[in-house]
Scaffold this motif. Structure first.
Motif, PDB file in Angstrom:
ATOM      1  N   GLU A 161       0.777  -1.228  -0.087  1.00  0.00           N
ATOM      2  CA  GLU A 161      -0.081   0.279  -0.106  1.00  0.00           C
ATOM      3  C   GLU A 161       0.987   1.217   0.208  1.00  0.00           C
ATOM      4  O   GLU A 161       0.239   2.328  -0.205  1.00  0.00           O
ATOM      5  N   ALA A 162       2.086   1.039   0.351  1.00  0.00           N
ATOM      6  CA  ALA A 162       3.004   2.167   0.314  1.00  0.00           C
ATOM      7  C   ALA A 162       3.039   3.209  -0.925  1.00  0.00           C
ATOM      8  O   ALA A 162       3.206   4.419  -0.835  1.00  0.00           O
ATOM      9  N   GLU A 163       2.956   2.479  -2.035  1.00  0.00           N
ATOM     10  CA  GLU A 163       3.062   3.216  -3.438  1.00  0.00           C
ATOM     11  C   GLU A 163       1.999   4.213  -3.461  1.00  0.00           C
ATOM     12  O   GLU A 163       1.731   5.101  -4.004  1.00  0.00           O
ATOM     13  N   ARG A 164       0.650   3.768  -3.063  1.00  0.00           N
ATOM     14  CA  ARG A 164      -0.591   4.578  -3.119  1.00  0.00           C
ATOM     15  C   ARG A 164      -0.363   6.000  -2.530  1.00  0.00           C
ATOM     16  O   ARG A 164      -0.623   6.891  -2.942  1.00  0.00           O
ATOM     17  N   ILE A 165       0.467   5.787  -1.190  1.00  0.00           N
ATOM     18  CA  ILE A 165       0.573   7.125  -0.393  1.00  0.00           C
ATOM     19  C   ILE A 165       1.495   8.045  -1.129  1.00  0.00           C
ATOM     20  O   ILE A 165       1.001   9.190  -1.320  1.00  0.00           O
ATOM     21  N   THR A 166       2.674   7.558  -1.754  1.00  0.00           N
ATOM     22  CA  THR A 166       3.614   8.281  -2.458  1.00  0.00           C
ATOM     23  C   THR A 166       2.651   8.877  -3.634  1.00  0.00           C
ATOM     24  O   THR A 166       2.777  10.049  -3.944  1.00  0.00           O
ATOM     25  N   GLU A 167       1.939   8.178  -4.384  1.00  0.00           N
ATOM     26  CA  GLU A 167       1.169   8.801  -5.503  1.00  0.00           C
ATOM     27  C   GLU A 167       0.162   9.962  -4.687  1.00  0.00           C
ATOM     28  O   GLU A 167       0.288  11.105  -5.617  1.00  0.00           O
ATOM     29  N   LEU A 168      -0.522   9.582  -3.713  1.00  0.00           N
ATOM     30  CA  LEU A 168      -1.610  10.711  -3.404  1.00  0.00           C
ATOM     31  C   LEU A 168      -0.490  11.819  -2.656  1.00  0.00           C
ATOM     32  O   LEU A 168      -1.255  13.075  -3.102  1.00  0.00           O
ATOM     33  N   GLN A 169       0.592  11.922  -2.371  1.00  0.00           N
ATOM     34  CA  GLN A 169       1.435  12.964  -1.763  1.00  0.00           C
ATOM     35  C   GLN A 169       1.880  13.769  -3.112  1.00  0.00           C
ATOM     36  O   GLN A 169       1.914  14.908  -3.136  1.00  0.00           O
ATOM     37  N   SER A 170       2.224  13.075  -4.037  1.00  0.00           N
ATOM     38  CA  SER A 170       2.667  13.613  -5.358  1.00  0.00           C
ATOM     39  C   SER A 170       1.402  14.468  -5.814  1.00  0.00           C
ATOM     40  O   SER A 170       1.749  15.660  -6.368  1.00  0.00           O
ATOM     41  N   GLU A 171       0.471  13.969  -5.854  1.00  0.00           N
ATOM     42  CA  GLU A 171      -0.687  14.471  -6.477  1.00  0.00           C
ATOM     43  C   GLU A 171      -1.238  15.971  -5.574  1.00  0.00           C
ATOM     44  O   GLU A 171      -1.388  16.873  -6.186  1.00  0.00           O
ATOM     45  N   PHE A 172      -1.080  15.703  -4.295  1.00  0.00           N
ATOM     46  CA  PHE A 172      -1.083  16.968  -3.492  1.00  0.00           C
ATOM     47  C   PHE A 172      -0.432  18.130  -3.577  1.00  0.00           C
ATOM     48  O   PHE A 172      -0.714  19.086  -3.787  1.00  0.00           O
ATOM     49  N   ASP A 173       0.876  17.730  -3.737  1.00  0.00           N
ATOM     50  CA  ASP A 173       1.790  18.568  -3.950  1.00  0.00           C
ATOM     51  C   ASP A 173       1.972  19.230  -5.454  1.00  0.00           C
ATOM     52  O   ASP A 173       2.086  20.425  -5.297  1.00  0.00           O
ATOM     53  N   ASP A 174       1.595  18.503  -6.265  1.00  0.00           N
ATOM     54  CA  ASP A 174       1.346  19.132  -7.637  1.00  0.00           C
ATOM     55  C   ASP A 174       0.311  20.162  -7.633  1.00  0.00           C
ATOM     56  O   ASP A 174       0.341  21.343  -7.988  1.00  0.00           O
ATOM     57  N   ALA A 175      -0.815  19.729  -6.911  1.00  0.00           N
ATOM     58  CA  ALA A 175      -2.070  20.818  -6.789  1.00  0.00           C
ATOM     59  C   ALA A 175      -1.593  21.889  -6.006  1.00  0.00           C
ATOM     60  O   ALA A 175      -1.869  23.148  -6.371  1.00  0.00           O
ATOM     61  N   TRP A 176      -1.220  21.717  -4.771  1.00  0.00           N
ATOM     62  CA  TRP A 176      -0.852  22.767  -3.888  1.00  0.00           C
ATOM     63  C   TRP A 176       0.303  23.815  -4.380  1.00  0.00           C
ATOM     64  O   TRP A 176       0.086  24.860  -4.064  1.00  0.00           O
ATOM     65  N   ASN A 177       1.107  23.331  -5.168  1.00  0.00           N
ATOM     66  CA  ASN A 177       1.928  24.219  -5.916  1.00  0.00           C
ATOM     67  C   ASN A 177       1.616  24.674  -7.240  1.00  0.00           C
ATOM     68  O   ASN A 177       2.447  25.230  -7.931  1.00  0.00           O
ATOM     69  N   CYS A 178       0.371  24.508  -7.691  1.00  0.00           N
ATOM     70  CA  CYS A 178      -0.360  25.059  -9.016  1.00  0.00           C
ATOM     71  C   CYS A 178       0.431  24.447 -10.109  1.00  0.00           C
ATOM     72  O   CYS A 178       0.759  25.232 -11.239  1.00  0.00           O
ATOM     73  N   ARG A 179       0.693  23.189 -10.219  1.00  0.00           N
ATOM     74  CA  ARG A 179       1.534  22.504 -11.217  1.00  0.00           C
ATOM     75  C   ARG A 179       0.556  21.823 -12.101  1.00  0.00           C
ATOM     76  O   ARG A 179       1.198  20.797 -13.035  1.00  0.00           O
ATOM     77  N   LEU A 180      -0.758  21.855 -12.051  1.00  0.00           N
ATOM     78  CA  LEU A 180      -1.995  21.120 -12.819  1.00  0.00           C
ATOM     79  C   LEU A 180      -2.631  22.038 -13.650  1.00  0.00           C
ATOM     80  O   LEU A 180      -2.793  23.012 -13.378  1.00  0.00           O
ATOM     81  N   SER A 181      -2.569  21.518 -14.997  1.00  0.00           N
ATOM     82  CA  SER A 181      -3.460  22.104 -16.152  1.00  0.00           C
ATOM     83  C   SER A 181      -4.937  22.447 -15.409  1.00  0.00           C
ATOM     84  O   SER A 181      -5.600  21.393 -15.087  1.00  0.00           O
ATOM     85  N   GLY A 182      -5.465  23.710 -15.893  1.00  0.00           N
ATOM     86  CA  GLY A 182      -6.926  23.727 -15.513  1.00  0.00           C
ATOM     87  C   GLY A 182      -7.108  24.031 -14.013  1.00  0.00           C
ATOM     88  O   GLY A 182      -8.457  24.085 -13.657  1.00  0.00           O
ATOM     89  N   LEU A 183      -6.007  24.207 -13.324  1.00  0.00           N
ATOM     90  CA  LEU A 183      -6.375  24.337 -11.878  1.00  0.00           C
ATOM     91  C   LEU A 183      -5.418  25.371 -11.271  1.00  0.00           C
ATOM     92  O   LEU A 183      -4.258  25.521 -11.359  1.00  0.00           O
ATOM     93  N   THR A 184      -6.193  26.588 -10.714  1.00  0.00           N
ATOM     94  CA  THR A 184      -5.243  27.632 -10.058  1.00  0.00           C
ATOM     95  C   THR A 184      -5.478  27.562  -8.607  1.00  0.00           C
ATOM     96  O   THR A 184      -6.707  27.521  -8.193  1.00  0.00           O
ATOM     97  N   VAL A 185      -4.200  27.738  -7.967  1.00  0.00           N
ATOM     98  CA  VAL A 185      -4.533  27.617  -6.515  1.00  0.00           C
ATOM     99  C   VAL A 185      -3.844  28.971  -5.917  1.00  0.00           C
ATOM    100  O   VAL A 185      -2.730  29.430  -6.235  1.00  0.00           O
ATOM    101  N   LEU A 186      -4.873  29.565  -4.938  1.00  0.00           N
ATOM    102  CA  LEU A 186      -4.345  30.885  -4.475  1.00  0.00           C
ATOM    103  C   LEU A 186      -4.554  30.900  -2.970  1.00  0.00           C
ATOM    104  O   LEU A 186      -5.165  30.218  -2.436  1.00  0.00           O
TER     105      LEU A 186
END
Length: 286
Positions: free
Chosen positions: A197-222
């Motif tokens: 299950e560890a890999e799933r957590i790594t994926e979730l953390q990566s997804e959160f970091d990308d969103a938090w730092n506004c690195r996703l297309s179509g998503l603006t984070v302020l």
């Protein structure tokens, strides 16, 4: 130290792979135990309410002390007016005086909230202070895919425990007390100490970091600011006005329906008997 390790060992031993409202108590069985032993909490949620602080109760004293707990919330801009005002107060440049000597006072307030979970004024005061003192970071996510904007609706999180192990989860629950205690919710849990299950957590953390730092297309984070929060407030009022203006206008009741309504109001009791298709349901709604 041994007692602390035994608590985490017990948490790791008892944590299940899934939780469902009704069958489980999401607040008591999952969120509260994990957050009481957390060192860092990253949370993405479509809807957030400061009522969630009640579920954080066991961790609040450590969050207030600010020694080893940090929280990052990535949420949609649809928040309550009272929460909006608390965030605006916390981020107002004129209110940025650091309250370094107030830790003990707010520690007492955190302990008080444990015994008074319905005290909204106390909860909002703590919420405001946690943001102002950077114990709690909030960012708003704005979605713009295609022809018209939508709402940020992701719901997942990663909790780092004090021994360095991680717990990840994803499901229907938002970050609010209603989601924890009242709604019908379901979450899947990933335990970092299990290799499968560890890999799933790594994926979730990566997804959160990308969103938090506004690195996703179509998503603006302020980050929240007084100006942004005032615009959010205006947008909320405008959206409410639009929704209300789009509601269908009900025509007035027919004469026989009006007579039935008037007779019932005069006698305060009775049986409504009408032929099929003459509007019993509509009369009752009136």
């Amino acid at each position: 130290m041994m007692r602390r390790m035994s608590l985490i060992d017990g948490l790791q031993k008892n944590l299940k792979s899934r939780y469902r409202s009704g069958k489980d108590n999401l607040a008591a069985d999952f969120f509260a135990p994990c957050l009481s032993e957390c060192r860092h909490y990253d949370r993405a949620a479509g809807y957030f309410s400061s009522s969630a602080l009640v579920a954080w109760a066991d961790a609040l004293p450590r969050i207030v002390k600010g020694r080893d707990v940090s929280i990052r919330l990535l949420i949609s801009p649809e928040i309550s007016e009272s929460d909006r005002q608390a965030i605006e107060q916390a981020t107002n440049s004129g209110q940025q005086q650091r309250e370094r000597n107030a830790v003990n006072a707010y520690l007492e307030k955190a302990l008080q909230l444990i015994g008074e979970p319905q005290n909204k004024e106390l909860r909002l005061e703590l919420f405001c202070w946690l943001i102002r003192e950077a114990r709690l970071q909030i960012r708003f996510a704005f979605v713009d895919h295609g022809s018209r904007p939508g709402i940020y609706h992701e719901k997942f999180g990663v909790i780092e425990l004090r021994d360095g192990s991680n717990v990840g989860f994803i499901g229907s629950a938002n970050e609010s007390l209603a989601a924890y205690l009242a709604n019908g919710e379901f979450i899947m849990v990933f335990r970092g100490w299990l290799e499968s299950e560890a890999e799933r957590i790594t994926e979730l953390q990566s997804e959160f970091d990308d969103a938090w730092n506004c690195r996703l297309s179509g998503l603006t984070v302020l980050e929240p600011s007084p100006d942004l929060l005032r615009k959010l407030s205006f947008a909320d009022r405008r959206e409410t006005t639009v929704r209300e203006s789009q509601r269908p206008v009900r025509p007035p009741p027919w004469p026989h329906q009006q007579e039935a309504i008037q007779a019932f109001l005069e006698k305060r009791h009775g049986v409504l008997e009408m032929a099929t298709g003459t509007g019993k349901t509509r009369t009752g709604d009136c």
